[in-house]
Design a protein around this motif. Structure first.
Motif, short mmCIF file in Angstrom:
data_model
loop_
_atom_site.label_atom_id
_atom_site.label_comp_id
_atom_site.label_asym_id
_atom_site.label_seq_id
_atom_site.Cartn_x
_atom_site.Cartn_y
_atom_site.Cartn_z
N THR A 1 -55.61 -0.62 -0.84
CA THR A 1 -55.31 0.74 -1.29
C THR A 1 -54.13 0.75 -2.26
O THR A 1 -54.18 1.40 -3.30
CB THR A 1 -55.00 1.65 -0.09
OG1 THR A 1 -56.15 1.69 0.77
CG2 THR A 1 -54.67 3.06 -0.54
N ARG A 2 -53.08 0.00 -1.91
CA ARG A 2 -51.91 -0.03 -2.79
C ARG A 2 -52.26 -0.65 -4.14
O ARG A 2 -51.82 -0.16 -5.19
CB ARG A 2 -50.78 -0.81 -2.11
CG ARG A 2 -50.07 -0.05 -1.01
CD ARG A 2 -48.74 -0.70 -0.65
NE ARG A 2 -48.91 -2.04 -0.11
CZ ARG A 2 -49.12 -2.31 1.18
NH1 ARG A 2 -49.18 -1.32 2.06
NH2 ARG A 2 -49.26 -3.53 1.60
N ARG B 1 -55.20 -0.86 -5.71
CA ARG B 1 -56.07 -0.03 -6.53
C ARG B 1 -55.35 1.22 -7.02
O ARG B 1 -55.58 1.68 -8.15
CB ARG B 1 -57.33 0.32 -5.75
CG ARG B 1 -58.20 -0.93 -5.53
CD ARG B 1 -59.51 -0.65 -4.86
NE ARG B 1 -60.33 -1.85 -4.82
CZ ARG B 1 -61.47 -1.96 -4.16
NH1 ARG B 1 -61.95 -0.92 -3.48
NH2 ARG B 1 -62.15 -3.09 -4.17
N ARG B 2 -54.46 1.76 -6.21
CA ARG B 2 -53.66 2.89 -6.66
C ARG B 2 -52.75 2.47 -7.81
O ARG B 2 -52.58 3.21 -8.79
CB ARG B 2 -52.82 3.46 -5.50
CG ARG B 2 -52.03 4.71 -5.88
CD ARG B 2 -51.26 5.26 -4.72
NE ARG B 2 -50.16 4.38 -4.33
CZ ARG B 2 -49.25 4.70 -3.40
NH1 ARG B 2 -49.35 5.85 -2.74
NH2 ARG B 2 -48.28 3.87 -3.11
N GLU C 1 -54.59 2.24 -11.04
CA GLU C 1 -54.80 3.56 -11.62
C GLU C 1 -53.53 4.08 -12.29
O GLU C 1 -53.59 4.68 -13.37
CB GLU C 1 -55.26 4.54 -10.53
CG GLU C 1 -56.64 4.23 -9.97
CD GLU C 1 -56.99 5.11 -8.79
OE1 GLU C 1 -56.14 5.94 -8.38
OE2 GLU C 1 -58.11 4.98 -8.27
N GLU C 2 -52.39 3.84 -11.66
CA GLU C 2 -51.13 4.30 -12.23
C GLU C 2 -50.80 3.56 -13.52
O GLU C 2 -50.28 4.16 -14.48
CB GLU C 2 -50.00 4.12 -11.21
CG GLU C 2 -50.11 5.05 -10.00
CD GLU C 2 -49.06 4.76 -8.96
OE1 GLU C 2 -48.33 3.75 -9.10
OE2 GLU C 2 -48.97 5.53 -7.98
N GLU D 1 -42.52 2.74 -1.52
CA GLU D 1 -43.26 3.95 -1.91
C GLU D 1 -42.64 4.52 -3.17
O GLU D 1 -41.44 4.49 -3.32
CB GLU D 1 -43.25 4.99 -0.78
CG GLU D 1 -44.02 4.52 0.45
CD GLU D 1 -45.51 4.40 0.23
OE1 GLU D 1 -46.02 5.02 -0.75
OE2 GLU D 1 -46.17 3.70 1.00
#
Length: 230
Positions: free
Chosen positions: A5-6, A8-9, A12-13, A230
């Motif tokens: 998840t991290r 792929r996020r 995107e960023e 984060e």
């Protein structure tokens, strides 16, 4: 949050930051810095789509590189003369070259291995005593030296910015970009289109500044592998 998840996020960023800077996201390689994690975590990132990994110790390369066919391995740590053979055997790109003596030994090890070793010249743009790297006004001498080595290819430049100062990081990265362009222009007769193509700049805290300043490689570890980031 999982590594998948991290990762792929983050992809995107990065794509969003590239578009905001008027750049093609395919121009920027995300190196997942795996120096603090084991082979299992690398496998998770690989399954999520990561193909570039960064290690700062030869032992990390020796342990993880053979387990992940199809990955590209970046050596991002300080070069120790006695371990250059191990680095050359497993690294696709060495980010941290700044001494002629190491260039010569990399050339010899690459010749013995039957390869041309891609390298980046590490430049200490910020001038901080705590950081290694070539002084900007001395980078050209090392580039000239490497151009005389048959088994070393200079792919570009790398730097680390001051921590905790995003404006300072942006200025540092822009100076590296300018230096890269100057060095490329000085050797415009070089026929290898990979010569001086890359700028490795930007980590977990300042990769956005790197992309805005023209980075082609960002080195990100904690934002991929650390639950606390984060």
């Amino acid at each position: 949050m999982s590594i998948e998840t991290r990762y792929r996020r983050l992809e995107e960023e990065i794509a969003k930051a590239c578009m905001q800077a008027g750049r093609d996201p395919h121009e920027v390689a995300l190196v997942a810095v795996s120096k603090t994690v084991g082979a299992d975590e690398v496998s998770e990132a690989f399954a999520a789509g990561a193909r570039n990994f960064g290690e700062n110790r030869p032992d990390g390369l020796l342990e993880k590189a053979p387990l992940h066919a199809g990955a590209t391995w970046h050596f991002i740590g300080n070069i120790q003369s006695r371990r250059i053979g191990d680095i050359v055997a497993h690294a696709d790109l060495v980010h941290s070259l700044f001494e002629e003596r190491h260039a010569d030994k990399i050339d010899a090890a690459a010749r013995a291995a039957g390869k041309v070793q891609d390298v980046l010249i590490e430049v200490n743009v910020s001038g901080e005593a705590s950081k290694s790297g070539r002084a900007p006004d001395e980078a050209a001498l090392l580039v000239e030296h490497c151009l005389g080595l048959a088994n070393v290819r200079v792919r570009g430049l790398m730097t680390m910015a001051p921590q905790g100062d995003l404006a300072g990081a942006r200025a540092c990265f822009e100076l590296l970009h300018t230096l890269r362009d100057e060095l490329k222009a000085e050797h415009s007769s070089c026929e290898d289109d990979r010569f001086m193509h890359d700028l490795s700049m930007g980590m977990s805290e300042d990769w956005r500044e790197g992309i805005a300043a023209g980075a082609t490689i960002v080195r990100i570890g904690r934002a991929v592998f650390d639950d606390a980031f984060e």
